[in-house]
Motif scaffolding. Sequence first.
Motif, PDB file in Angstrom:
ATOM      1  N   LYS A  38       0.824  -1.216   0.000  1.00  0.00           N
ATOM      2  CA  LYS A  38       0.000   0.000   0.000  1.00  0.00           C
ATOM      3  C   LYS A  38       0.858   1.266   0.000  1.00  0.00           C
ATOM      4  O   LYS A  38       0.580   2.244   0.674  1.00  0.00           O
ATOM      5  N   ARG A  39       1.934   1.214  -0.818  1.00  0.00           N
ATOM      6  CA  ARG A  39       2.813   2.374  -0.947  1.00  0.00           C
ATOM      7  C   ARG A  39       2.111   3.465  -1.747  1.00  0.00           C
ATOM      8  O   ARG A  39       1.293   3.186  -2.623  1.00  0.00           O
ATOM      9  N   ASN A  40       2.400   4.700  -1.434  1.00  0.00           N
ATOM     10  CA  ASN A  40       1.781   5.842  -2.096  1.00  0.00           C
ATOM     11  C   ASN A  40       2.566   6.159  -3.374  1.00  0.00           C
ATOM     12  O   ASN A  40       3.378   7.080  -3.417  1.00  0.00           O
ATOM     13  N   ILE A  41       2.303   5.375  -4.408  1.00  0.00           N
ATOM     14  CA  ILE A  41       2.985   5.529  -5.689  1.00  0.00           C
ATOM     15  C   ILE A  41       2.081   6.311  -6.635  1.00  0.00           C
ATOM     16  O   ILE A  41       0.933   5.944  -6.855  1.00  0.00           O
ATOM     17  N   GLN A  42       2.619   7.397  -7.182  1.00  0.00           N
ATOM     18  CA  GLN A  42       1.894   8.222  -8.143  1.00  0.00           C
ATOM     19  C   GLN A  42       2.513   8.015  -9.525  1.00  0.00           C
ATOM     20  O   GLN A  42       3.736   8.111  -9.677  1.00  0.00           O
ATOM     21  N   LEU A  43       1.672   7.731 -10.511  1.00  0.00           N
ATOM     22  CA  LEU A  43       2.136   7.548 -11.877  1.00  0.00           C
ATOM     23  C   LEU A  43       1.862   8.812 -12.676  1.00  0.00           C
ATOM     24  O   LEU A  43       0.760   9.358 -12.628  1.00  0.00           O
ATOM     25  N   THR A  44       2.866   9.265 -13.408  1.00  0.00           N
ATOM     26  CA  THR A  44       2.699  10.379 -14.326  1.00  0.00           C
ATOM     27  C   THR A  44       2.674   9.800 -15.730  1.00  0.00           C
ATOM     28  O   THR A  44       3.636   9.159 -16.163  1.00  0.00           O
ATOM     29  N   ILE A  45       1.547   9.995 -16.410  1.00  0.00           N
ATOM     30  CA  ILE A  45       1.394   9.514 -17.775  1.00  0.00           C
ATOM     31  C   ILE A  45       1.583  10.712 -18.700  1.00  0.00           C
ATOM     32  O   ILE A  45       0.784  11.646 -18.703  1.00  0.00           O
ATOM     33  N   HIS A  46       2.668  10.687 -19.452  1.00  0.00           N
ATOM     34  CA  HIS A  46       3.001  11.790 -20.353  1.00  0.00           C
ATOM     35  C   HIS A  46       2.220  11.666 -21.648  1.00  0.00           C
ATOM     36  O   HIS A  46       1.756  10.591 -22.025  1.00  0.00           O
ATOM     37  N   ASP A  47       2.093  12.770 -22.342  1.00  0.00           N
ATOM     38  CA  ASP A  47       1.343  12.816 -23.601  1.00  0.00           C
ATOM     39  C   ASP A  47       1.906  11.864 -24.658  1.00  0.00           C
ATOM     40  O   ASP A  47       1.167  11.366 -25.502  1.00  0.00           O
ATOM     41  N   ASP A  48       3.211  11.605 -24.596  1.00  0.00           N
ATOM     42  CA  ASP A  48       3.827  10.708 -25.577  1.00  0.00           C
ATOM     43  C   ASP A  48       3.732   9.236 -25.169  1.00  0.00           C
ATOM     44  O   ASP A  48       4.277   8.368 -25.836  1.00  0.00           O
ATOM     45  N   GLY A  49       3.043   8.947 -24.045  1.00  0.00           N
ATOM     46  CA  GLY A  49       2.843   7.563 -23.614  1.00  0.00           C
ATOM     47  C   GLY A  49       3.815   7.080 -22.551  1.00  0.00           C
ATOM     48  O   GLY A  49       3.619   6.015 -21.967  1.00  0.00           O
ATOM     49  N   ARG A  50       4.883   7.840 -22.303  1.00  0.00           N
ATOM     50  CA  ARG A  50       5.829   7.452 -21.250  1.00  0.00           C
ATOM     51  C   ARG A  50       5.137   7.494 -19.900  1.00  0.00           C
ATOM     52  O   ARG A  50       4.251   8.316 -19.669  1.00  0.00           O
ATOM     53  N   ILE A  51       5.572   6.595 -19.012  1.00  0.00           N
ATOM     54  CA  ILE A  51       5.034   6.574 -17.652  1.00  0.00           C
ATOM     55  C   ILE A  51       6.194   6.668 -16.673  1.00  0.00           C
ATOM     56  O   ILE A  51       7.194   5.955 -16.813  1.00  0.00           O
ATOM     57  N   GLU A  52       6.052   7.540 -15.688  1.00  0.00           N
ATOM     58  CA  GLU A  52       7.018   7.663 -14.594  1.00  0.00           C
ATOM     59  C   GLU A  52       6.296   7.336 -13.302  1.00  0.00           C
ATOM     60  O   GLU A  52       5.109   7.645 -13.149  1.00  0.00           O
ATOM     61  N   ALA A  53       7.003   6.744 -12.364  1.00  0.00           N
ATOM     62  CA  ALA A  53       6.438   6.428 -11.054  1.00  0.00           C
ATOM     63  C   ALA A  53       7.253   7.122  -9.980  1.00  0.00           C
ATOM     64  O   ALA A  53       8.485   7.112 -10.012  1.00  0.00           O
TER      65      ALA A  53
END
Length: 70
Positions: A38-53
């Motif tokens: 239950k870690r507080n992981i936020q995903l950023t979904i970029h317009d080009d499809g890349r995902i960062e966590a």
Amino acid sequence: MKTIPLTEYLDDKHGTQAELAEKLGVNQSAISQMVRAKRNIQLTIHDDGRIEANEVRPVPARPKSGDRAA
């Protein structure tokens, strides 16, 4: 670009743990551990499809030995 919690990403059927793991360059088991812990992981979904966590944690992340509540 949008940011959503890890669990919301998986619950909303954006993809499986294995697919997300591949996009992030980690093993599927790492995603499973993040969810189970239950870690507080936020995903950023970029317009080009890349995902960062990124994990959101308090500073300091661990209490000092004398600061723990009994």
